[in-house]
Design a protein around this motif. Structure first.
Motif, mmCIF file in Angstrom:
data_model
loop_
_atom_site.group_PDB
_atom_site.id
_atom_site.type_symbol
_atom_site.label_atom_id
_atom_site.label_comp_id
_atom_site.label_asym_id
_atom_site.label_seq_id
_atom_site.Cartn_x
_atom_site.Cartn_y
_atom_site.Cartn_z
ATOM 1 N N CYS A 112 0.848 -1.193 0.000
ATOM 2 C CA CYS A 112 0.000 0.000 0.000
ATOM 3 C C CYS A 112 0.886 1.246 0.000
ATOM 4 C CB CYS A 112 -0.919 0.002 1.221
ATOM 5 S SG CYS A 112 -2.056 1.418 1.282
ATOM 6 N N CYS A 113 0.542 2.214 -0.839
ATOM 7 C CA CYS A 113 1.319 3.456 -0.888
ATOM 8 C C CYS A 113 0.497 4.539 -1.574
ATOM 9 C CB CYS A 113 2.643 3.239 -1.622
ATOM 10 S SG CYS A 113 2.446 2.955 -3.384
ATOM 11 N N HIS A 114 1.024 5.737 -1.583
ATOM 12 C CA HIS A 114 0.394 6.846 -2.300
ATOM 13 C C HIS A 114 0.697 6.708 -3.791
ATOM 14 C CE1 HIS A 114 -0.712 8.918 1.402
ATOM 15 N NE2 HIS A 114 0.501 8.657 1.872
ATOM 16 N N ASP A 115 -0.300 6.963 -4.620
ATOM 17 C CA ASP A 115 -0.184 6.718 -6.051
ATOM 18 C C ASP A 115 0.644 7.792 -6.744
ATOM 19 O OD1 ASP A 115 -0.556 5.418 -8.424
ATOM 20 O OD2 ASP A 115 -2.573 6.198 -8.795
ATOM 21 N N ARG A 116 1.227 7.401 -7.874
ATOM 22 C CA ARG A 116 1.914 8.331 -8.780
ATOM 23 C C ARG A 116 2.032 7.659 -10.143
ATOM 24 N NH1 ARG A 116 6.896 6.249 -9.637
ATOM 25 N NH2 ARG A 116 8.061 5.275 -7.934
ATOM 26 N N ARG A 117 2.326 8.455 -11.163
ATOM 27 C CA ARG A 117 2.457 7.911 -12.506
ATOM 28 C C ARG A 117 3.636 6.941 -12.568
ATOM 29 N NH1 ARG A 117 -0.115 11.121 -16.565
ATOM 30 N NH2 ARG A 117 -2.024 11.896 -15.605
ATOM 31 N N GLY A 118 3.427 5.799 -13.228
ATOM 32 C CA GLY A 118 4.504 4.844 -13.420
ATOM 33 C C GLY A 118 4.807 3.967 -12.231
ATOM 34 N N GLY A 145 -6.414 8.685 -3.521
ATOM 35 C CA GLY A 145 -5.102 8.642 -4.153
ATOM 36 C C GLY A 145 -4.143 7.612 -3.597
ATOM 37 N N LYS A 146 -4.657 6.605 -2.923
ATOM 38 C CA LYS A 146 -3.813 5.528 -2.433
ATOM 39 C C LYS A 146 -3.974 4.294 -3.318
ATOM 40 C CE LYS A 146 -4.102 7.072 2.383
ATOM 41 N NZ LYS A 146 -4.603 6.726 3.742
ATOM 42 N N VAL A 147 -2.943 3.457 -3.337
ATOM 43 C CA VAL A 147 -2.957 2.239 -4.144
ATOM 44 C C VAL A 147 -2.785 1.037 -3.239
ATOM 45 C CG1 VAL A 147 -1.743 0.930 -5.914
ATOM 46 C CG2 VAL A 147 -2.034 3.377 -6.191
ATOM 47 N N MET A 148 -3.636 0.034 -3.450
ATOM 48 C CA MET A 148 -3.481 -1.242 -2.759
ATOM 49 C C MET A 148 -3.144 -2.300 -3.805
ATOM 50 S SD MET A 148 -3.333 -3.267 -0.219
ATOM 51 C CE MET A 148 -3.947 -2.311 1.179
ATOM 52 N N VAL A 177 10.039 3.400 -3.918
ATOM 53 C CA VAL A 177 8.818 4.140 -3.596
ATOM 54 C C VAL A 177 9.097 5.298 -2.646
ATOM 55 C CG1 VAL A 177 6.505 3.933 -2.605
ATOM 56 C CG2 VAL A 177 7.448 2.079 -3.986
ATOM 57 N N GLY A 178 10.053 5.127 -1.747
ATOM 58 C CA GLY A 178 10.414 6.179 -0.805
ATOM 59 C C GLY A 178 9.354 6.403 0.266
ATOM 60 N N ASP A 179 9.163 7.653 0.636
ATOM 61 C CA ASP A 179 8.228 7.999 1.716
ATOM 62 C C ASP A 179 6.771 7.775 1.342
ATOM 63 O OD1 ASP A 179 10.372 8.713 3.269
ATOM 64 O OD2 ASP A 179 10.287 10.845 2.716
ATOM 65 N N ALA A 180 6.509 7.484 0.066
ATOM 66 C CA ALA A 180 5.130 7.229 -0.349
ATOM 67 C C ALA A 180 4.620 5.879 0.157
ATOM 68 C CB ALA A 180 5.016 7.275 -1.874
ATOM 69 N N MET A 181 5.541 5.007 0.592
ATOM 70 C CA MET A 181 5.128 3.694 1.062
ATOM 71 C C MET A 181 4.386 3.804 2.392
ATOM 72 S SD MET A 181 7.391 0.294 1.989
ATOM 73 C CE MET A 181 7.894 -0.035 0.307
ATOM 74 N N ILE A 182 3.265 3.105 2.488
ATOM 75 C CA ILE A 182 2.466 3.085 3.712
ATOM 76 C C ILE A 182 2.638 1.766 4.450
ATOM 77 C CG2 ILE A 182 0.124 3.197 4.652
ATOM 78 C CD1 ILE A 182 -0.612 4.947 2.225
ATOM 79 N N SER A 183 2.560 0.665 3.727
ATOM 80 C CA SER A 183 2.745 -0.647 4.357
ATOM 81 C C SER A 183 3.177 -1.656 3.316
ATOM 82 C CB SER A 183 1.448 -1.115 5.034
ATOM 83 O OG SER A 183 0.432 -1.327 4.073
ATOM 84 N N CYS A 184 3.811 -2.738 3.788
ATOM 85 C CA CYS A 184 4.263 -3.819 2.909
ATOM 86 C C CYS A 184 4.353 -5.093 3.740
ATOM 87 C CB CYS A 184 5.612 -3.483 2.278
ATOM 88 S SG CYS A 184 6.263 -4.776 1.200
ATOM 89 N N ASP A 185 3.545 -6.095 3.401
ATOM 90 C CA ASP A 185 3.520 -7.347 4.143
ATOM 91 C C ASP A 185 3.615 -8.526 3.179
ATOM 92 O OD1 ASP A 185 2.925 -6.296 6.893
ATOM 93 O OD2 ASP A 185 1.144 -5.551 5.853
ATOM 94 N N ILE A 186 4.276 -9.597 3.635
ATOM 95 C CA ILE A 186 4.433 -10.807 2.834
ATOM 96 C C ILE A 186 4.002 -12.001 3.673
ATOM 97 C CG2 ILE A 186 6.034 -12.296 1.581
ATOM 98 C CD1 ILE A 186 7.815 -9.843 1.136
ATOM 99 N N GLU A 187 3.133 -12.841 3.101
ATOM 100 C CA GLU A 187 2.694 -14.042 3.805
ATOM 101 C C GLU A 187 2.485 -15.177 2.810
ATOM 102 O OE1 GLU A 187 -1.949 -13.930 4.468
ATOM 103 O OE2 GLU A 187 -1.094 -11.990 5.078
ATOM 104 N N MET A 188 2.659 -16.416 3.286
ATOM 105 C CA MET A 188 2.463 -17.565 2.418
ATOM 106 C C MET A 188 0.968 -17.875 2.296
ATOM 107 S SD MET A 188 4.029 -21.459 2.684
ATOM 108 C CE MET A 188 5.719 -20.854 2.766
#
Length: 409
Positions: A112-118, A145-148, A177-188
């Motif tokens: 999840c993060c804030h959206d931008r072009r590309g 303007g957020k992306v999941m 992504v830099g500071d635009a990142m909100i969260s990042c999780d990985i699970e099986m």
């Protein structure tokens, strides 16, 4: 376990820019080995300009002349090619083929993060560099303007279950992504999440007929996503034990892979073959082939079936269409899946790169596998965000995506 010698794959890098590097593979043979090697070479972004293949059915010798990039990771390429080669065993060259490999673990990357072009292409590029294979995707944009992003991925290195590999993935994404990142999780998750579904309900009969029926190609001579028909001839008079297949066709990215995967699906072995490029657009192939029982292809119906399939794969190796979804447009791209379950590499990478180059924003995206007719297809759906009044025409989008997929200028 058999032994695979370190010199089973030898790579001699070119000394001058523009000259091809040479990859030599010398190992036990198996049906489909050429397809597996070509798929790896395609994944690494190399262009094959010439190939020689020779095998006696037990041992094969393949030479690829390829043009790489300044960023080509040659040592990693060698490792992956070595992994595709059967090991040497005094008991049986084919014992490993009797035991199908365990399917890779599937992981869910929730991002999840804030959206931008590309953004979607940049994330896809990171996953490709980390050798994380995207099996399915569901991407959506919220009104604020957020992306999941939900990426269902497998790990070529088989390490994503470890904290170190997960942390490394997070760090690479954070760097892009830099500071635009909100969260990042990985699970099986369970492997069934990447399984094939029945025919896609989102495709109308008319669109499905237009995209997947090869008979309609001749009715669309001006279609920017169709090739000139290839010339394919078969001759049984030149060899007592092999059928000679001669192909003359337009060049495109993954051409050799498209031929090899088709022969693999038909369980056909190549005893000798030569592939050469003529100029910038044309290729020629001479392939001496035989069936799994060691006999040439004499049955006219079998010849016709193989010729028709090769015609289809070389005339339209992927399907591209831009359709209307009410006020919006949806880009559809589809490629056939091998019987082994492998899909074409880097398709999503090329789609997102083409849209990034056009500065066309993406509202949502999905990847899924579906049975369409008698074949399994990997279908990419990209809903374009046209709220900003984008002036890029439908034809321009289709043409740019197609040229990116085919590596045409």
């Amino acid at each position: 376990m058999g032994i695979l010698f370190d010199d089973a794959v030898i790579i001699r890098q070119s000394e001058r820019e523009g000259e091809p590097s040479v990859i030599t593979v010398n190992c036990p043979d198996k049906t489909g080995l050429g397809s597996d090697l070509c798929r790896i070479i395609l994944f690494f972004g190399l262009t094959v300009v010439r190939t020689d293949v020779s095998t006696d059915g037990k041992w094969c010798y393949i030479v690829f002349w390829v043009v790489g990039k300044p960023t080509t990771r040659w040592s990693l390429l060698k490792k992956r090619l070595m992994g595709a080669c059967p090991s040497c065993s005094g008991i049986s060259y084919y014992r490993a083929e009797l035991q199908p490999p365990r399917p890779p673990d599937v992981f869910l990357l929730k991002f999840c993060c804030h959206d931008r072009r590309g953004l979607l292409h940049d994330v896809t590029e990171v996953l490709c560099e980390l050798e994380l294979t995207i099996k399915r995707v569901k991407v959506s944009t919220t009104p604020d303007g957020k992306v999941m992003d939900l990426f269902f991925i497998t790990d070529t290195r088989e390490l994503l279950h470890t904290k170190k590999r997960q942390d490394d993935t997070y760090d690479h994404l954070k760097a892009v992504v830099g500071d635009a990142m909100i969260s990042c999780d990985i699970e099986m998750v369970g492997p069934e999440i990447a399984a094939c579904s029945q025919g896609p309900s989102f495709l109308s009969d008319a669109i499905a007929e237009d995209m997947f029926n090869i008979d309609t190609l001749d009715e669309r001579p001006d279609d920017c996503v169709a090739f000139k028909p290839p010339s394919i001839t078969m001759d049984n008079s030149l060899s007592p034990s092999h059928t000679l297949v001669q192909i003359v066709c337009e060049d495109h990215k993954g051409l050799l892979y498209d031929v090899m995967r088709t022969l693999k699906d038909y369980n056909i072995q190549i005893s000798y073959g030569r592939f050469t490029t003529k100029g910038k657009t044309e290729c020629e192939m001479d392939l001496f082939i035989m069936q799994a029982d060691g006999k040439k292809i004499i049955d006219p119906s079998k010849q016709g079936s193989l010729r028709s399939r090769l015609q289809m794969e070389l005339s339209r190796p992927l399907r591209v269409a831009l359709i209307s979804r009410g006020p919006d447009s949806e880009l559809l791209v589809a490629n056939p899946v091998e019987i082994s379950g492998n899909g074409r590499p880097l398709v999503f990478y090329d789609i997102t790169l083409a849209l990034k180059m056009l500065d066309t924003p993406i509202f949502s995206a999905e990847i899924g596998r579906y049975m369409i007719g008698d074949r399994e297809w990997e279908v990419y759906r990209v809903l374009l965000d046209e709220g900003d009044g984008s002036s890029v025409s439908k034809q321009k989008i289709e043409e740019t995506v197609w040229k990116m997929l085919m590596s045409w200028e």
